[in-house]
Every structure is written in structure tokens, then in C-alpha cells.
Design a protein around this motif. Structure first.
Motif, mmCIF file in Angstrom:
data_model
loop_
_atom_site.group_PDB
_atom_site.id
_atom_site.type_symbol
_atom_site.label_atom_id
_atom_site.label_comp_id
_atom_site.label_asym_id
_atom_site.label_seq_id
_atom_site.Cartn_x
_atom_site.Cartn_y
_atom_site.Cartn_z
ATOM 1 N N UNK A 47 18.738 3.186 7.787
ATOM 2 C CA UNK A 47 18.068 1.910 7.713
ATOM 3 C C UNK A 47 16.718 2.185 7.360
ATOM 4 N N UNK A 48 15.660 1.983 6.811
ATOM 5 C CA UNK A 48 14.543 2.394 7.248
ATOM 6 C C UNK A 48 13.375 0.797 6.363
ATOM 7 N N UNK A 49 13.356 0.351 7.208
ATOM 8 C CA UNK A 49 12.244 -1.399 6.050
ATOM 9 C C UNK A 49 10.550 -0.272 6.904
ATOM 10 N N UNK A 50 9.596 -0.721 6.343
ATOM 11 C CA UNK A 50 8.175 -0.086 5.977
ATOM 12 C C UNK A 50 7.586 -1.852 5.733
ATOM 13 N N UNK A 51 6.615 -2.091 6.750
ATOM 14 C CA UNK A 51 5.091 -3.160 6.520
ATOM 15 C C UNK A 51 4.258 -2.573 6.159
ATOM 16 N N UNK A 52 4.136 -3.453 4.784
ATOM 17 C CA UNK A 52 2.567 -2.898 4.614
ATOM 18 C C UNK A 52 1.200 -4.207 4.764
ATOM 19 N N UNK A 53 0.221 -4.283 5.156
ATOM 20 C CA UNK A 53 -0.923 -4.645 4.965
ATOM 21 C C UNK A 53 -2.288 -4.675 3.832
ATOM 22 N N UNK A 54 -1.373 -3.344 2.940
ATOM 23 C CA UNK A 54 -3.027 -2.686 1.999
ATOM 24 C C UNK A 54 -2.872 -3.075 0.691
ATOM 25 N N UNK A 55 -3.979 -3.858 0.526
ATOM 26 C CA UNK A 55 -4.089 -4.970 -0.740
ATOM 27 C C UNK A 55 -5.179 -3.702 -1.500
ATOM 28 N N UNK A 56 -3.856 -3.728 -2.564
ATOM 29 C CA UNK A 56 -4.419 -3.340 -4.121
ATOM 30 C C UNK A 56 -5.749 -4.057 -4.642
ATOM 31 N N UNK A 57 -6.278 -2.881 -5.194
ATOM 32 C CA UNK A 57 -7.552 -2.948 -6.127
ATOM 33 C C UNK A 57 -7.046 -3.689 -7.184
ATOM 34 N N UNK A 58 -8.091 -4.870 -8.260
ATOM 35 C CA UNK A 58 -8.251 -5.559 -8.998
ATOM 36 C C UNK A 58 -7.151 -4.155 -10.389
#
Length: 270
Positions: free
Chosen positions: A50-61
Motif C-alpha cells: 500500500x502507498x498513500x500520498x497526501x498532496x497540498x499542491x493546488x492547481x491553477x485555473x
């Protein structure tokens, strides 16, 4: 000729600066972190990892589906003064993990559950999962994030076969049970006529001047022998002994009459 050492020194410094600048271009990205695996993770070769990744990177418009793509690999880390990692398997390649531009969420999570650890991997404790985000512009350089080191166990042997061991045969001894049936004599339960009780029988016995007998283990309550109850009446009463003797004297003659007269005299004296 004196300028040659100076030229080499200048070139050497430029190479060092280039290496440092290149090293700076690939740096750890704090926008991504691993929820799994951790230092306590234990994978088994040939089984699911199992690999679980958390991202706080927000996409631009104006983000496109090819912006900030991620490559996730399984690597083994070598020691030494200058440690390095070696790719042993690719977990995912070319995936995007961004918070949508119009979302109010602060993070998104990706769970990879279809990765099977290669069965050929050597058991060890210096494994890690490496995340690398490709650059998407002139000033957006490649970025990397690593999980903690964790352990992978060797694949278990196929099947549970053993050779050279004797076959044990277990025999369960069943005891023989002998059942002895005793000869029991069944005594019928004493019964009374339908609708009657022992109190009813007691009253019937009294009316018949008979003795009442209690019930026993083999007989019900019942009436016994006739009771002799003397009747006491007056001397001159029609049913008295004196009257009976006088009647007998009058109706008989001879010795019988004399005996009757004698009995009458005795009875009169008393």
C-alpha cells in the motif's frame, strides 16, 4: 604557462558551482507527504504493498492534465559517504495529484492499492518509496519526496510441503459401554372411581357403618369391615331387651317361657 594552473582552478570552481546549482534544481517538495509506507511498514515480496500520498499542491485555473505529473518508484538505499538510491520497481508513472482550483479543500489523498511487490526482491530494511514531480515551466524545477525507510520480507516458499518426515497415524480408542437394564416391577397406581376423592369414600363408609381404610402404596382408600355399634334404649321402649323378653315369654311356652321369666326377674333386679 603560469596561467594554466589558474585556468584549471577557474574551471574546477565553475564545475563545482554547476554541480551545486544542479543539485539545487532538484529539491524536496513539501507539497507531498507519505501517509504510507512508514518506518513501521513491513512489505512481503510477492504480495500487495500500500502507498498513500497526501498532496497540498493546488492547481491553477489554467492547469492542464499534463501539469506537475508524478512518478512514484520503489527504491533501495545504499549507504556510504554519498548515499544513493536504486530503482527496483515503478509503482505509478505520469499521474496528477492536485487540489482542484475551485475547491476549498486543503489537501487531497491518493491511495495506490494495486501495486504488487516483486517476488524477486531481496529481503532488506533499506527500501523507500520515491516521489518525483516533473517540472512544468521555466522556474518550476523537478522536485522529489521520499518516504521513510522500511523493511521488505522475502517471499514465502510456495506451498507447505515437507519431505523425509514419518507419517503419524493417530488411533482413537473408543471405550465399549455396556448397558445393564434392571428388571423393574411396575406397581399400578391405586385409583378411585371417577369423580370421587378419599373424603367421599370416608363419608360413604360412615353411612354404611364400615371402617375407613387409608390409601396405601398399592391400594386406594376404601371401606373395611362393618362396625358393631350398640343401640342404647329405655327399659319400656318397644325395642328394649325387657320388652323383647316379655314378647318372647308371651309367644312361647315350656322351658323357653320359664327361661324368659327368669331373665325378666334378673333384669328387673338390676
Amino acid at each position: 604557462m603560469a596561467s594554466l594552473p589558474r585556468t584549471f582552478s577557474l574551471l574546477f570552481c565553475l564545475l563545482i558551482l554547476l554541480a551545486l546549482s544542479t543539485q539545487h534544481l532538484v529539491q524536496a517538495d513539501k507539497s507531498y507527504s507519505f501517509f504510507a509506507p512508514t518506518a513501521a511498514t513491513r512489505w512481503v515480496a510477492g504480495q500487495q504493498g500500500l502507498v498513500s500520498i497526501i498532496s497540498t499542491d493546488k492547481a491553477k485555473g489554467d492547469a492542464s492534465p499534463t501539469d506537475r505529473l508524478l512518478t512514484i518508484t520503489l527504491r533501495t538505499k545504499s549507504g556510504g559517504i554519498f548515499p544513493s538510491t536504486t530503482v527496483v520497481a515503478t509503482i505509478k508513472d505520469g499521474i496528477q495529484l492536485l487540489i482542484p482550483a475551485n475547491s476549498t479543500a486543503t489537501q487531497v489523498q491518493l491511495d495506490i492499492t494495486d501495486f504488487i511487490v516483486p517476488a524477486t526482491l531481496t529481503a532488506g530494511e533499506n527500501y523507500l518509496v520515491h516521489l518525483e514531480r516533473a517540472s512544468s515551466g521555466l522556474f518550476d524545477f523537478d522536485r522529489t519526496t521520499d518516504s521513510s525507510n522500511f523493511q521488505i520480507f522475502a517471499a514465502p516458499p510456495a506451498g507447505n510441503t515437507t519431505t523425509g518426515l514419518p507419517t503419524m497415524t493417530s488411533t482413537i480408542m473408543q471405550p465399549t459401554l455396556t448397558t445393564t437394564t434392571a428388571n423393574l416391577t411396575t406397581t399400578p397406581t391405586p385409583t378411585l372411581p371417577a369423580g370421587q376423592t378419599c373424603n367421599d369414600i370416608r363419608e360413604q363408609c360412615a353411612a354404611q357403618s364400615r371402617a375407613y381404610q387409608e390409601a396405601t402404596a398399592t391400594t386406594p382408600c376404601s371401606c373395611g369391615a362393618t362396625l358393631v355399634v350398640p343401640t342404647i334404649v329405655g327399659n319400656s321402649a318397644p325395642g328394649s331387651i325387657k320388652a323383647n323378653v316379655k314378647l318372647t315369654f308371651q309367644s312361647t311356652g315350656g322351658p323357653t317361657a320359664a327361661l324368659a321369666f327368669l331373665l325378666l326377674v334378673v333384669m328387673t333386679l338390676f
